[in-house]
Design a protein around this motif. Structure first.
Motif, PDB file in Angstrom:
ATOM      1  N   GLU A 257      -6.616  44.040  33.194  1.00  0.00           N
ATOM      2  CA  GLU A 257      -6.359  44.877  32.027  1.00  0.00           C
ATOM      3  C   GLU A 257      -5.420  46.034  32.355  1.00  0.00           C
ATOM      4  O   GLU A 257      -4.590  46.423  31.533  1.00  0.00           O
ATOM      5  CB  GLU A 257      -7.672  45.446  31.472  1.00  0.00           C
ATOM      6  N   GLU A 258      -5.561  46.589  33.556  1.00  0.00           N
ATOM      7  CA  GLU A 258      -4.732  47.740  33.928  1.00  0.00           C
ATOM      8  C   GLU A 258      -3.269  47.350  34.159  1.00  0.00           C
ATOM      9  O   GLU A 258      -2.383  48.191  34.094  1.00  0.00           O
ATOM     10  CB  GLU A 258      -5.283  48.414  35.192  1.00  0.00           C
ATOM     11  N   THR A 259      -3.023  46.078  34.459  1.00  0.00           N
ATOM     12  CA  THR A 259      -1.646  45.619  34.644  1.00  0.00           C
ATOM     13  C   THR A 259      -1.060  45.107  33.348  1.00  0.00           C
ATOM     14  O   THR A 259       0.129  44.807  33.272  1.00  0.00           O
ATOM     15  CB  THR A 259      -1.579  44.481  35.680  1.00  0.00           C
ATOM     16  N   HIS A 260      -1.915  44.986  32.309  1.00  0.00           N
ATOM     17  CA  HIS A 260      -1.511  44.485  30.998  1.00  0.00           C
ATOM     18  C   HIS A 260      -0.869  43.106  31.101  1.00  0.00           C
ATOM     19  O   HIS A 260       0.084  42.786  30.397  1.00  0.00           O
ATOM     20  CB  HIS A 260      -0.550  45.464  30.308  1.00  0.00           C
ATOM     21  N   ALA A 261      -1.397  42.294  32.016  1.00  0.00           N
ATOM     22  CA  ALA A 261      -0.898  40.935  32.164  1.00  0.00           C
ATOM     23  C   ALA A 261      -1.299  40.101  30.955  1.00  0.00           C
ATOM     24  O   ALA A 261      -2.330  40.329  30.327  1.00  0.00           O
ATOM     25  CB  ALA A 261      -1.457  40.311  33.438  1.00  0.00           C
ATOM     26  N   ALA A 262      -0.454  39.118  30.620  1.00  0.00           N
ATOM     27  CA  ALA A 262      -0.737  38.270  29.460  1.00  0.00           C
ATOM     28  C   ALA A 262      -1.977  37.414  29.710  1.00  0.00           C
ATOM     29  O   ALA A 262      -2.765  37.165  28.804  1.00  0.00           O
ATOM     30  CB  ALA A 262       0.477  37.394  29.168  1.00  0.00           C
ATOM     31  N   THR A 263      -2.143  36.923  30.937  1.00  0.00           N
ATOM     32  CA  THR A 263      -3.290  36.093  31.293  1.00  0.00           C
ATOM     33  C   THR A 263      -4.300  36.931  32.061  1.00  0.00           C
ATOM     34  O   THR A 263      -3.959  37.555  33.066  1.00  0.00           O
ATOM     35  CB  THR A 263      -2.854  34.898  32.165  1.00  0.00           C
ATOM     36  N   LYS A 264      -5.529  36.955  31.606  1.00  0.00           N
ATOM     37  CA  LYS A 264      -6.564  37.769  32.231  1.00  0.00           C
ATOM     38  C   LYS A 264      -7.278  36.966  33.313  1.00  0.00           C
ATOM     39  O   LYS A 264      -7.960  35.987  33.022  1.00  0.00           O
ATOM     40  CB  LYS A 264      -7.564  38.252  31.189  1.00  0.00           C
ATOM     41  N   THR A 265      -7.081  37.348  34.557  1.00  0.00           N
ATOM     42  CA  THR A 265      -7.741  36.680  35.681  1.00  0.00           C
ATOM     43  C   THR A 265      -8.359  37.733  36.588  1.00  0.00           C
ATOM     44  O   THR A 265      -7.871  38.864  36.691  1.00  0.00           O
ATOM     45  CB  THR A 265      -6.751  35.821  36.483  1.00  0.00           C
ATOM     46  N   LEU A 266      -9.419  37.350  37.269  1.00  0.00           N
ATOM     47  CA  LEU A 266     -10.170  38.279  38.111  1.00  0.00           C
ATOM     48  C   LEU A 266      -9.336  38.771  39.283  1.00  0.00           C
ATOM     49  O   LEU A 266      -8.725  37.992  40.001  1.00  0.00           O
ATOM     50  CB  LEU A 266     -11.433  37.595  38.631  1.00  0.00           C
ATOM     51  N   HIS A 267      -9.327  40.085  39.470  1.00  0.00           N
ATOM     52  CA  HIS A 267      -8.677  40.725  40.621  1.00  0.00           C
ATOM     53  C   HIS A 267      -9.787  41.243  41.536  1.00  0.00           C
ATOM     54  O   HIS A 267     -10.402  42.269  41.230  1.00  0.00           O
ATOM     55  CB  HIS A 267      -7.778  41.869  40.167  1.00  0.00           C
ATOM     56  N   PRO A 268     -10.070  40.570  42.658  1.00  0.00           N
ATOM     57  CA  PRO A 268     -11.239  40.923  43.486  1.00  0.00           C
ATOM     58  C   PRO A 268     -11.145  42.300  44.143  1.00  0.00           C
ATOM     59  O   PRO A 268     -12.158  42.984  44.288  1.00  0.00           O
ATOM     60  CB  PRO A 268     -11.274  39.816  44.546  1.00  0.00           C
ATOM     61  N   GLY A 269      -9.948  42.698  44.585  1.00  0.00           N
ATOM     62  CA  GLY A 269      -9.790  44.024  45.181  1.00  0.00           C
ATOM     63  C   GLY A 269     -10.504  44.199  46.507  1.00  0.00           C
ATOM     64  O   GLY A 269     -11.106  45.250  46.749  1.00  0.00           O
ATOM     65  N   ALA A 270     -10.419  43.191  47.386  1.00  0.00           N
ATOM     66  CA  ALA A 270     -11.076  43.306  48.695  1.00  0.00           C
ATOM     67  C   ALA A 270     -10.406  44.372  49.546  1.00  0.00           C
ATOM     68  O   ALA A 270     -11.063  45.273  50.085  1.00  0.00           O
ATOM     69  CB  ALA A 270     -11.060  41.953  49.408  1.00  0.00           C
ATOM     70  N   ASN A 271      -9.086  44.299  49.656  1.00  0.00           N
ATOM     71  CA  ASN A 271      -8.360  45.316  50.414  1.00  0.00           C
ATOM     72  C   ASN A 271      -8.218  46.590  49.591  1.00  0.00           C
ATOM     73  O   ASN A 271      -8.313  47.696  50.120  1.00  0.00           O
ATOM     74  CB  ASN A 271      -6.990  44.784  50.829  1.00  0.00           C
ATOM     75  N   ASP A 272      -8.012  46.420  48.290  1.00  0.00           N
ATOM     76  CA  ASP A 272      -7.776  47.541  47.377  1.00  0.00           C
ATOM     77  C   ASP A 272      -8.941  47.682  46.415  1.00  0.00           C
ATOM     78  O   ASP A 272      -8.894  47.153  45.309  1.00  0.00           O
ATOM     79  CB  ASP A 272      -6.469  47.285  46.621  1.00  0.00           C
ATOM     80  N   ASN A 273     -10.018  48.413  46.727  1.00  0.00           N
ATOM     81  CA  ASN A 273     -10.149  49.155  47.960  1.00  0.00           C
ATOM     82  C   ASN A 273     -11.581  49.039  48.477  1.00  0.00           C
ATOM     83  O   ASN A 273     -12.180  50.014  48.881  1.00  0.00           O
ATOM     84  CB  ASN A 273      -9.749  50.624  47.747  1.00  0.00           C
ATOM     85  N   ALA A 274     -12.114  47.807  48.405  1.00  0.00           N
ATOM     86  CA  ALA A 274     -13.426  47.582  49.023  1.00  0.00           C
ATOM     87  C   ALA A 274     -13.372  47.888  50.509  1.00  0.00           C
ATOM     88  O   ALA A 274     -14.359  48.349  51.101  1.00  0.00           O
ATOM     89  CB  ALA A 274     -13.870  46.136  48.798  1.00  0.00           C
ATOM     90  N   SER A 275     -12.204  47.670  51.134  1.00  0.00           N
ATOM     91  CA  SER A 275     -12.056  47.946  52.568  1.00  0.00           C
ATOM     92  C   SER A 275     -12.272  49.420  52.874  1.00  0.00           C
ATOM     93  O   SER A 275     -12.938  49.773  53.859  1.00  0.00           O
ATOM     94  CB  SER A 275     -10.674  47.498  53.052  1.00  0.00           C
ATOM     95  N   GLY A 276     -11.718  50.299  52.042  1.00  0.00           N
ATOM     96  CA  GLY A 276     -11.881  51.732  52.261  1.00  0.00           C
ATOM     97  C   GLY A 276     -13.313  52.193  52.073  1.00  0.00           C
ATOM     98  O   GLY A 276     -13.821  53.039  52.819  1.00  0.00           O
ATOM     99  N   ILE A 277     -13.994  51.632  51.061  1.00  0.00           N
ATOM    100  CA  ILE A 277     -15.397  51.980  50.823  1.00  0.00           C
ATOM    101  C   ILE A 277     -16.269  51.510  51.975  1.00  0.00           C
ATOM    102  O   ILE A 277     -17.163  52.232  52.447  1.00  0.00           O
ATOM    103  CB  ILE A 277     -15.883  51.361  49.502  1.00  0.00           C
ATOM    104  N   ALA A 278     -16.024  50.285  52.448  1.00  0.00           N
ATOM    105  CA  ALA A 278     -16.792  49.749  53.574  1.00  0.00           C
ATOM    106  C   ALA A 278     -16.639  50.654  54.797  1.00  0.00           C
ATOM    107  O   ALA A 278     -17.620  50.971  55.481  1.00  0.00           O
ATOM    108  CB  ALA A 278     -16.333  48.330  53.893  1.00  0.00           C
ATOM    109  N   ALA A 279     -15.427  51.081  55.075  1.00  0.00           N
ATOM    110  CA  ALA A 279     -15.182  51.973  56.211  1.00  0.00           C
ATOM    111  C   ALA A 279     -15.867  53.314  56.015  1.00  0.00           C
ATOM    112  O   ALA A 279     -16.468  53.860  56.957  1.00  0.00           O
ATOM    113  CB  ALA A 279     -13.676  52.165  56.396  1.00  0.00           C
TER     114      ALA A 279
END
Length: 451
Positions: A257-279
């Motif tokens: 939704e934040e990219t306003h892409a025409a096709t809505k697909t799941l963005h997992p966000g492992a690096n951005d930014n689950a990695s920072g939270i894990a650290a």
């Protein structure tokens, strides 16, 4: 007896190395656990204000509680804040052009100041009359360069309304549908007539010189939107006069939704930014057991990062937070894809004259580091720098999966993330017995690299 004396250092050394390896394995396991959960399908991309963000906030709060941190939010560990209060087009909106329905969100988009209601009529190309819908060709206007395009659209709508138009359709604008959708974040008082933007394909039809007239029917409705995000805040109180803030954002892009892409697909966000939270959580675990008691420590998982650093701006503006006691802030954003060739980027070293010496003392000269002096960047440390607080920003660089659907847990370099956790723990340890860092303002980013 001599034999035992000679062997004792070797035994102690072996035990220490074994303990270190065991501890490293524990941290690696925890990093994988955190990232895997936060980037799982269940959390639906952790879009700020969405149910997946709330699940992530609950997980982080539980982890902080299990670590023995003290709640420091407005509601236990949670700190809600307002991201946006405006309105959005309702699904009941319709726009027909010569009895052909157009698609909301792509072919046409109601403008943020549009009135709700209807307008219809037989519209002649290039002829704008009272008591009818106006077609406004943006490409033919004398645009005031001092105004934003949104302001120009508002101005033209007000002119049309005063001239008796029942509605206005803008065409031949240079902006994309994604840009116009972002305009909906603006909370503007509505005008008295419906106002819509048309995409290039529809603009081409409206600009057809051979067209005799257009049958147009517009029905617009809006939903009120109040969107909130939630920071998660834990505290380690050592009764010290100064405090270190260690943070990372946990929100991501949801289904795009934040990219306003025409096709809505799941963005997992492992690096951005689950990695920072894990650290951040593993650094909190280290500091809870370490005897580094000359600083207090606040751990903040920020939301609202993707909307413009809303979470960190809110946190630093809280009246009950004494900013003068903050020693420095460390921010981790996208630290899960360490590549030795690209190196680890460390920003903010110009925000205190103490940083270069500290970093030199704790970093391995063989490690490829990229230094950036600026305290300003596209992440939450900027909010602290703006409050005259020294910052450091850790980042492993963009990659082909950045902000894409392929940013999944199996792409993370966990060994590299572990090395960054250790480096930050060393930095915090080094500053334990030092005076409060002096703040320095910075100019444009100056990037240098060393190997």
């Amino acid at each position: 007896m001599k034999k035992i004396t000679w062997l004792l250092p070797l035994v102690v050394s072996t035990m220490y190395v074994s303990a270190q390896k065991k501890n490293d394995r524990k941290i690696l396991s925890n990093l994988q656990l955190h990232v895997s959960y936060l980037s799982s399908d269940k959390l639906e991309g952790r879009r700020s204000g969405a149910p997946g963000e709330q699940l992530a906030a609950a997980y982080i709060a539980t982890q902080m509680q299990q670590l023995g941190l003290t709640p420091k939010g407005d509601n236990d560990f949670l700190q809600p804040f307002l991201i946006r209060e405006s309105r959005e087009p309702a699904a009941s909106c319709s726009f027909t052009l010569n009895q052909v329905p157009l698609t909301l969100g792509s072919q046409y988009i109601p403008l943020p100041f549009s009135a709700a209601g209807s307008a219809k009529g037989e519209v002649l190309p290039h002829v704008n009359e009272p008591d009818n819908i106006w077609l406004v060709n943006i490409a033919e206007l004398d645009i005031d360069n001092k105004k934003s395009m949104l302001e120009e659209y508002l101005k033209q709508t007000q002119i049309a309304e005063k001239s008796g138009a029942t509605g206005v359709i803008f065409y031949n604008g240079k902006e994309s549908a994604a840009t116009v959708l972002q305009w909906l974040d603006h909370n503007l008082p509505p005008t008295g007539i419906p106002a819509v933007w048309a995409d290039q394909a529809i603009s081409k039809k409206l600009d057809d010189e051979e067209a005799s007239s257009f049958q147009i029917n517009i029905q617009l409705a809006f939903n009120q939107v109040k969107r909130t995000g939630t920071n998660v805040v834990g505290y380690l109180d050592n009764k010290a006069p100064k405090t270190v803030v260690i943070g990372a954002h946990y929100d991501h892009l949801g289904f795009g939704e934040e990219t306003h892409a025409a096709t809505k697909t799941l963005h997992p966000g492992a690096n951005d930014n689950a990695s920072g939270i894990a650290a951040m959580l593993e650094i909190a675990r280290f500091l809870k057991s370490a005897r580094l008691q000359h600083n207090n420590y606040i751990f903040v998982a920020f939301s609202g990062n993707e909307q413009g650093l809303f979470g960190s701006k809110y946190f630093t503006s809280r009246q009950n937070l004494d900013l003068s006691t903050i020693n420095y802030m460390i921010n981790m954003d996208m630290i899960g894809r360490l590549d030795n060739a690209k190196g680890l980027q460390i920003g903010g070293i110009g925000t205190s004259p103490g940083w270069p010496g500290i970093l030199t003392a704790v970093t391995d000269k063989a490690t490829h580091l990229v230094y950036d002096s600026s305290g300003v960047g596209p992440s939450d440390h900027t909010s602290f720098y703006r409050k005259n607080i020294p910052v450091l920003y850790f980042f492993t660089g963009n990659h082909s999966d950045s902000r894409q659907t392929g940013d999944s847990a199996d792409t993370i370099n966990y060994e590299g993330t572990l090395s960054i956790v250790k480096l930050i723990c060393d930095i915090v340890s080094k500053t334990n017995n030092q005076e409060k860092l002096v703040f320095s303002s910075t100019r444009e980013p100056q990037v240098t690299a060393r190997k």
